[in-house]
Structure formats: C-alpha cells, structure tokens
Design an enzyme around this catalytic site. Structure first.
Site, PDB file in Angstrom:
ATOM      1  N   GLU A  66      37.114 -66.141 -36.034  1.00 36.96           N
ATOM      2  CA  GLU A  66      36.151 -67.235 -36.062  1.00 36.96           C
ATOM      3  C   GLU A  66      34.749 -66.734 -36.455  1.00 36.96           C
ATOM      4  O   GLU A  66      34.012 -67.436 -37.151  1.00 36.96           O
ATOM      5  CB  GLU A  66      36.086 -67.918 -34.705  1.00 36.96           C
ATOM      6  N   PRO A 273      47.124 -53.215 -38.552  1.00 41.73           N
ATOM      7  CA  PRO A 273      47.482 -53.966 -37.333  1.00 41.73           C
ATOM      8  C   PRO A 273      46.364 -54.923 -36.936  1.00 41.73           C
ATOM      9  O   PRO A 273      45.181 -54.609 -37.088  1.00 41.73           O
ATOM     10  CB  PRO A 273      47.672 -52.870 -36.284  1.00 41.73           C
ATOM     11  N   MET A 313      37.837 -51.234 -37.990  1.00 42.29           N
ATOM     12  CA  MET A 313      37.544 -52.665 -37.934  1.00 42.29           C
ATOM     13  C   MET A 313      36.472 -53.025 -38.952  1.00 42.29           C
ATOM     14  O   MET A 313      35.642 -52.186 -39.318  1.00 42.29           O
ATOM     15  CB  MET A 313      37.077 -53.057 -36.534  1.00 42.29           C
ATOM     16  N   GLY A 314      36.496 -54.279 -39.409  1.00 44.65           N
ATOM     17  CA  GLY A 314      35.448 -54.775 -40.284  1.00 44.65           C
ATOM     18  C   GLY A 314      35.585 -54.359 -41.734  1.00 44.65           C
ATOM     19  O   GLY A 314      34.634 -54.514 -42.513  1.00 44.65           O
ATOM     20  N   ASN A 341      44.571 -66.117 -42.064  1.00 43.02           N
ATOM     21  CA  ASN A 341      43.847 -66.623 -43.230  1.00 43.02           C
ATOM     22  C   ASN A 341      44.178 -65.839 -44.501  1.00 43.02           C
ATOM     23  O   ASN A 341      43.978 -64.622 -44.567  1.00 43.02           O
ATOM     24  CB  ASN A 341      42.340 -66.554 -42.935  1.00 43.02           C
ATOM     25  N   GLU A 344      41.034 -64.456 -48.024  1.00 43.22           N
ATOM     26  CA  GLU A 344      40.412 -63.186 -48.413  1.00 43.22           C
ATOM     27  C   GLU A 344      41.156 -62.548 -49.583  1.00 43.22           C
ATOM     28  O   GLU A 344      40.529 -62.210 -50.597  1.00 43.22           O
ATOM     29  CB  GLU A 344      40.321 -62.253 -47.208  1.00 43.22           C
TER      30      GLU A 344
END
Length: 423
Positions: A66, A273, A313-314, A341, A344
């Site tokens: 989100e 993951p 991450m990110g 989603n 991307e």
C-alpha cells in the site's frame, strides 16, 4: 445488536487477540525490520510533530504494498499542498521501512491499534484535518472515533472484490456501523464501486478513478540500475524473475526452473520472497538443489549460478528491470493470497506469467490477458512450458512486453482523478 454493545464486545475480543497478534508483530526476525522502542505508538503514544506546518493530512497505508502504491499520490498531494504536513501511518515495520524512502514528503508514525483510547490519543497529538486510507483498511473503532471527532475520512484506490464483498456481507451489522463514517470512497473499478454501494454506501459518495498503480513511473535510475545488475548477472543468459513468492510457492517455482534448465542450461532465476523473514529458509531451500548466490552477499554471478536470491527490500523495480520476463507470486496457492500487483513488470515492458489465483487484481489481470501480455498457468509444468516458449521466441516475448506497457499507458490518470475527487 446495538452499536455500543458491538463495539464493547469487539474491543474485548481485540484485547483477547493481542497476546497472539503482538508477538508476531514485534518478534525480531533475521532480515525483517523491527518496531523496537516505537511499540508505544501502536497504543496512541506517538511523538508530537516538531516541524508541522499548515494543516495535517493523515494518510494510512497498512504495509509495503500500500505504501508503494500510495507513493505517487503522496508526492502529488505534497506538490499541490506544499505548506501541509503529511503524516503517513503504517501498521507493520516493513511498511515503516518503505516509508523511509518518502522522508522528503512525509513524517512516519505507526498506526494505533483499533482501540478508541489509542486512536483518540493519536488524533489529539497529530491533529489531522482529514484521513485518507489507501485501499480498504476499515477498522470499526478507528472509523467511528475519527468520524465523531469531525475528521472527514476518504478511502482511495479502494478495492472490494466479489470475494471480499461476500465476506463483508456476512457481517452486515458491522458494515452498517462503519460505512456511514466514510465521506467518500474512490474506487479502482466499477465492480468495486458497485460492491461498496451494495454494502450501504450512498451512491453520491462513491467514485471510480481507476487504479493509481497504473500511474507508476519508471525513473532513469531504475533503468540504469537494472542494466548494471543484468550485466553483473551475465547479460547473455536467459533471466526470469519470480516476484513476491510465498511459502509453498517457492518449491513450485524451483521445480519449474529445474525443468527449464533441461532446455536452457544457462538460464538464471531471480527469486524474490515476499516476506524478509523467509530469506534464510528460502536460501537453504535453493542451495540444497541449485548453485545459489545471495544479493546481500555481493557474490559475483558466473555461468554456473542457477538461482539469484534477492534478499533485500525496496529493489523490486531494479530486479524486474534486470530480467527478461516475470512470474508474479501469490498466485499458485489456491485462494490463500489472491496474487500481487503485476503493473510493475508491465510498466517495464516485461511479459508476465501468473497463477490462476489473482482475485485481488482481477481487472488488471483480465486487461493484461486480453492484451496478450499475460499468461495464466495452473502448475509447475505449465509454468515451465510457458518459460520455454517465451525464451524460444524472443520476438513474440518482446511483443508481449510491449503490450503490457501499452495497458499501463492507456490506463494512466487515476491520480489526477483521485486528487479531483478529494478536493
């Protein structure tokens, strides 16, 4: 059941659930960010805004997904309201970690738990003029309390699939309490809007903007980083990415990769993951059968590397940019997850594969499938077969990627509509 009686029983049940919920939220796990000393914020004991200017806009995005979805909207709101202070709340520490990337635009706080006293404390300190909820995070005590304090509540990029509607519809006495608290609900699609109306939201409070996720922008930095990563992975190899996989799904993906290696011995799988606390166990799973490198180990990939575990991450956009095609996880586990989603990889012009469970992204998936940009598979065998097909016909694969990007381009504009409805 009366409103007060329901909220009393609900709050008591929430108290009973805390011993089970809080340990999972606060437990330190390898590779996972920790709440640490900020745990008090979950009970409304939140630090004051030391540099607050103008009115305060409170935006809630529960976790990583989100927060990423809200990023372009947050930037646009800040651009149009430069004097305002945006307070972004998340529930999870991984969401908090993602919020750090928006420190230029927002001040992060943890969302108070759904207790009236905690929400009142938070509001008293933050003093927001409005609350904007990303997607569908509807908590009875929070909504009721915020509404009684005269703070308008909007839900943006709202989703309510038929699957979710059936769940809410079983508890109409709850929806009858929370729905009147909402000033406006800005939905992704017409079907979402119709489901909200069926739950009791007045038609004049419901709007359709499209998904703000279509307004994703790919920066030059992402493209450059993706190209550099691809070079580091040996650029001439067939490379595919399995993004946001869940427990029980990694085994399916790895089995498909083993099959793929029979036809393309130099193929490389980038495995990402979904949850960072699983990085170590997934590494053990991969290394037991494949030559595996970890991104955090900074090990150089060579022609013998078969799996590249993305244990950071990110970086999802960079990782997808480095691949030839993308399988989106959370979709091969029956009705447990409902997919993730796919916009991307679509924005990066990558052909997409998904499992048959994608109920959280039905409209987006249907558009991509109709455009010939996405293939639905039901098993490891079908996944391996589609991988072989795409790697065998590079021209057709490229056309599928371009078709995916066209779907994104044709659906842009949701943020502009959302801002208009909010105003």
């Amino acid at each position: 059941m009366g409103t007060l009686l329901f909220r009393l029983i609900y709050s008591l049940l929430l108290v009973l659930a805390l011993p089970f919920y809080l340990p999972s939220l606060y437990r330190k796990k390898v590779g996972k960010p920790s709440v640490e000393k900020r745990w008090k914020e979950h009970f409304g004991i939140t630090p004051p805004l030391t540099k607050a200017t103008g009115s305060v806009i409170w935006i809630h995005a529960v976790s990583v997904g989100e927060t990423i979805a809200a990023t372009p909207l947050i930037k646009k709101i800040k651009q149009q309201n430069p004097e305002s202070t945006i307070v972004l709340t998340t529930t999870t520490p991984t969401g908090a970690k993602q919020a750090e990337t928006l420190s230029e635009y927002v001040t992060h706080r943890y969302m108070p738990l759904d207790f009236t006293f905690a929400v009142k404390r938070f509001v008293k300190v933050i003093k927001p003029k409005q609350l904007i909820i990303i997607e569908t995070e509807l908590w009875p005590n929070t909504l009721t309390t915020v509404n009684k304090l005269g703070i308008p509540i909007s839900v943006v990029n709202a989703r309510l699939s038929d699957h979710s509607y059936n769940g809410y519809n079983k508890f109409r006495f709850v929806t009858n309490i929370i729905m009147p608290c909402l000033e406006r609900v800005i939905c992704q699609h017409v079907n979402d809007a119709n489901n909200f109306i069926k739950l009791g939201i007045a038609k004049d409070k419901v709007f359709v903007s499209g998904s703000i996720k279509f307004d994703i922008s790919i920066s030059e930095e992402v493209q450059t980083n993706g190209e550099q990563l691809r070079d580091a992975l040996c650029s001439q190899r067939p490379v595919w990415i399995a993004a946001s996989t869940h427990q029980g799904e990694d085994e399916i993906v790895l089995a498909a990769h083993k099959d793929l290696l029979q036809a393309h011995p130099n193929a490389l799988l980038i495995l990402v993951p979904r949850h960072p606390e699983r990085f170590e166990s997934v590494y053990q799973l991969c290394s037991s059968s494949f030559s595996t490198n970890r991104r955090t180990a900074n090990a150089e990939c060579n022609e013998n590397t078969q799996v590249y575990l993305a244990d950071t991450m990110g970086e999802m956009l960079t990782l997808i940019a480095a691949a030839d095609l993308c399988f989106m996880g959370g979709s091969l586990l029956g009705d447990k997850v409902g997919g993730h989603n796919m916009l991307e990889p679509a924005a990066l012009a990558k052909p997409i594969i998904t499992g048959a469970s994608y109920f959280n992204f039905t409209d987006i998936t249907n558009q991509l499938v109709s455009a010939g940009a996405c293939k639905i598979v039901n098993s490891e065998g079908e996944l391996a077969a589609e991988l072989k097909t795409l790697f065998m016909d590079k021209e057709a694969s490229q056309q599928k990627g371009l078709a995916a990007k066209q779907v994104v381009d044709e659906n842009r504009g949701a943020i502009k509509k959302t801002i208009g409805y909010l105003e």
